[in-house]
Design a protein around this motif. Structure first.
Motif, PDB file in Angstrom:
ATOM      1  N   LEU A  61       0.855  -1.180   0.000  1.00 58.16           N
ATOM      2  CA  LEU A  61       0.000   0.000   0.000  1.00 58.16           C
ATOM      3  C   LEU A  61       0.893   1.233   0.000  1.00 58.16           C
ATOM      4  O   LEU A  61       1.722   1.420   0.890  1.00 58.16           O
ATOM      5  CB  LEU A  61      -0.908  -0.031   1.236  1.00 58.16           C
ATOM      6  CG  LEU A  61      -2.242   0.678   1.150  1.00 58.16           C
ATOM      7  CD1 LEU A  61      -3.083   0.175  -0.018  1.00 58.16           C
ATOM      8  CD2 LEU A  61      -3.016   0.493   2.448  1.00 58.16           C
ATOM      9  N   TYR A  62       0.746   2.065  -1.040  1.00 57.24           N
ATOM     10  CA  TYR A  62       1.584   3.235  -1.261  1.00 57.24           C
ATOM     11  C   TYR A  62       0.851   4.518  -0.867  1.00 57.24           C
ATOM     12  O   TYR A  62      -0.347   4.646  -1.100  1.00 57.24           O
ATOM     13  CB  TYR A  62       1.980   3.326  -2.738  1.00 57.24           C
ATOM     14  CG  TYR A  62       2.909   2.218  -3.164  1.00 57.24           C
ATOM     15  CD1 TYR A  62       4.284   2.408  -3.172  1.00 57.24           C
ATOM     16  CD2 TYR A  62       2.418   0.976  -3.547  1.00 57.24           C
ATOM     17  CE1 TYR A  62       5.145   1.387  -3.553  1.00 57.24           C
ATOM     18  CE2 TYR A  62       3.270  -0.049  -3.930  1.00 57.24           C
ATOM     19  CZ  TYR A  62       4.638   0.168  -3.929  1.00 57.24           C
ATOM     20  OH  TYR A  62       5.478  -0.840  -4.291  1.00 57.24           O
ATOM     21  N   SER A  63       1.590   5.468  -0.309  1.00 60.48           N
ATOM     22  CA  SER A  63       1.029   6.775   0.005  1.00 60.48           C
ATOM     23  C   SER A  63       1.052   7.650  -1.243  1.00 60.48           C
ATOM     24  O   SER A  63       1.710   7.328  -2.242  1.00 60.48           O
ATOM     25  CB  SER A  63       1.850   7.453   1.112  1.00 60.48           C
ATOM     26  OG  SER A  63       3.131   7.821   0.617  1.00 60.48           O
ATOM     27  N   PHE A  64       0.370   8.778  -1.182  1.00 61.02           N
ATOM     28  CA  PHE A  64       0.403   9.752  -2.272  1.00 61.02           C
ATOM     29  C   PHE A  64       1.849  10.162  -2.557  1.00 61.02           C
ATOM     30  O   PHE A  64       2.283  10.209  -3.709  1.00 61.02           O
ATOM     31  CB  PHE A  64      -0.449  10.979  -1.905  1.00 61.02           C
ATOM     32  CG  PHE A  64      -0.313  12.111  -2.880  1.00 61.02           C
ATOM     33  CD1 PHE A  64      -0.977  12.075  -4.104  1.00 61.02           C
ATOM     34  CD2 PHE A  64       0.481  13.207  -2.590  1.00 61.02           C
ATOM     35  CE1 PHE A  64      -0.848  13.120  -5.014  1.00 61.02           C
ATOM     36  CE2 PHE A  64       0.620  14.247  -3.500  1.00 61.02           C
ATOM     37  CZ  PHE A  64      -0.052  14.207  -4.706  1.00 61.02           C
ATOM     38  N   HIS A  65       2.602  10.431  -1.504  1.00 62.64           N
ATOM     39  CA  HIS A  65       4.003  10.837  -1.632  1.00 62.64           C
ATOM     40  C   HIS A  65       4.815   9.749  -2.346  1.00 62.64           C
ATOM     41  O   HIS A  65       5.649  10.052  -3.209  1.00 62.64           O
ATOM     42  CB  HIS A  65       4.582  11.149  -0.244  1.00 62.64           C
ATOM     43  CG  HIS A  65       5.980  11.664  -0.253  1.00 62.64           C
ATOM     44  ND1 HIS A  65       6.327  12.876  -0.801  1.00 62.64           N
ATOM     45  CD2 HIS A  65       7.121  11.128   0.233  1.00 62.64           C
ATOM     46  CE1 HIS A  65       7.628  13.057  -0.657  1.00 62.64           C
ATOM     47  NE2 HIS A  65       8.130  12.019  -0.032  1.00 62.64           N
ATOM     48  N   ASP A  66       4.565   8.480  -2.009  1.00 66.47           N
ATOM     49  CA  ASP A  66       5.246   7.361  -2.677  1.00 66.47           C
ATOM     50  C   ASP A  66       4.976   7.379  -4.181  1.00 66.47           C
ATOM     51  O   ASP A  66       5.881   7.163  -4.987  1.00 66.47           O
ATOM     52  CB  ASP A  66       4.776   6.009  -2.133  1.00 66.47           C
ATOM     53  CG  ASP A  66       5.091   5.777  -0.670  1.00 66.47           C
ATOM     54  OD1 ASP A  66       6.031   6.397  -0.149  1.00 66.47           O
ATOM     55  OD2 ASP A  66       4.379   4.958  -0.056  1.00 66.47           O
ATOM     56  N   VAL A  67       3.723   7.619  -4.556  1.00 66.50           N
ATOM     57  CA  VAL A  67       3.338   7.601  -5.968  1.00 66.50           C
ATOM     58  C   VAL A  67       4.013   8.765  -6.708  1.00 66.50           C
ATOM     59  O   VAL A  67       4.463   8.608  -7.846  1.00 66.50           O
ATOM     60  CB  VAL A  67       1.802   7.627  -6.143  1.00 66.50           C
ATOM     61  CG1 VAL A  67       1.414   7.645  -7.617  1.00 66.50           C
ATOM     62  CG2 VAL A  67       1.159   6.425  -5.445  1.00 66.50           C
ATOM     63  N   VAL A  68       4.122   9.918  -6.051  1.00 66.33           N
ATOM     64  CA  VAL A  68       4.830  11.051  -6.658  1.00 66.33           C
ATOM     65  C   VAL A  68       6.289  10.668  -6.914  1.00 66.33           C
ATOM     66  O   VAL A  68       6.833  10.916  -7.994  1.00 66.33           O
ATOM     67  CB  VAL A  68       4.735  12.316  -5.762  1.00 66.33           C
ATOM     68  CG1 VAL A  68       5.686  13.408  -6.244  1.00 66.33           C
ATOM     69  CG2 VAL A  68       3.300  12.828  -5.722  1.00 66.33           C
ATOM     70  N   VAL A  69       6.922  10.031  -5.935  1.00 64.45           N
ATOM     71  CA  VAL A  69       8.320   9.605  -6.099  1.00 64.45           C
ATOM     72  C   VAL A  69       8.430   8.585  -7.231  1.00 64.45           C
ATOM     73  O   VAL A  69       9.364   8.648  -8.043  1.00 64.45           O
ATOM     74  CB  VAL A  69       8.889   9.059  -4.765  1.00 64.45           C
ATOM     75  CG1 VAL A  69      10.260   8.428  -4.971  1.00 64.45           C
ATOM     76  CG2 VAL A  69       8.964  10.168  -3.720  1.00 64.45           C
TER      77      VAL A  69
END
Length: 185
Positions: A61-69
């Motif tokens: 499960l990825y956070s919004f910040h993870d997806v941006v990275v």
């Protein structure tokens, strides 16, 4: 002027948001394949900050910040920067407060990545002949936000209970679960 964490050094990332995203959703929003996502998670390049996979059958499960990275990594790869050169940038971004990323531009000459937080820094870098291309992180954040607005996420406080949040004005997982319970009665 390589990557730096500001005057006070790198800052801690803020706590996880209320919604996390499964791998397939993160892939669509970041514009990457599931194979890339899996490889990057297994090699530690971009690991999910909300929930890591714990054996067969569990979902990352990825956070919004993870997806941006993830999307930034993809853009660097598209411009020809080697994965080894991207690793340091990813670590730098993971330790920055997501709020700081809005005004950040990442510039690269193909080997080194530079962080610029003002237009003056961008111009200085270009005049020095170091920057060849740039990634406006705020634009990437808005692209990811627009993509995720059309996709499904999971409420982090309900992880493990299978509750899904549906974007785009549709019912949330809580409402859907309540409807299923009401029909069963």
């Amino acid at each position: 002027m390589p990557l730096r964490g500001g005057a006070s050094g790198p800052q801690a990332v803020v706590p996880a948001p209320a919604v996390g995203y499964r791998g397939p959703t993160a892939c669509v929003a970041a514009g990457i394949t599931y194979r890339q996502l899996d490889y990057w998670a297994r090699t530690g390049l971009v690991e999910p900050s909300v929930r890591a996979a714990q054996g067969s059958g569990t979902q990352r499960l990825y956070s919004f910040h993870d997806v941006v990275v993830l999307k930034i990594v993809r853009r660097f790869l598209d411009t020809g920067v080697a994965l080894q050169n991207i690793r340091g940038t990813v670590q730098h971004l993971r330790h920055r407060d997501p709020k700081d990323l809005e005004g950040m531009t990442l510039m690269s000459d193909g080997a080194t990545v530079y962080e610029c937080t003002s237009s003056e820094e961008v111009v200085e870098l270009l005049q020095g002949g170091q920057g060849v291309f740039g990634i406006a992180v705020g634009v990437v954040q808005r692209d990811v936000e627009a993509a995720l607005a059309q996709l499904h996420g999971e409420r982090v406080d309900l992880v493990g209970e299978g509750e899904t949040v549906v974007r785009g004005g549709e019912a949330t997982g809580d409402e859907l679960a309540a409807r299923r319970r009401n029909r069963a009665v």
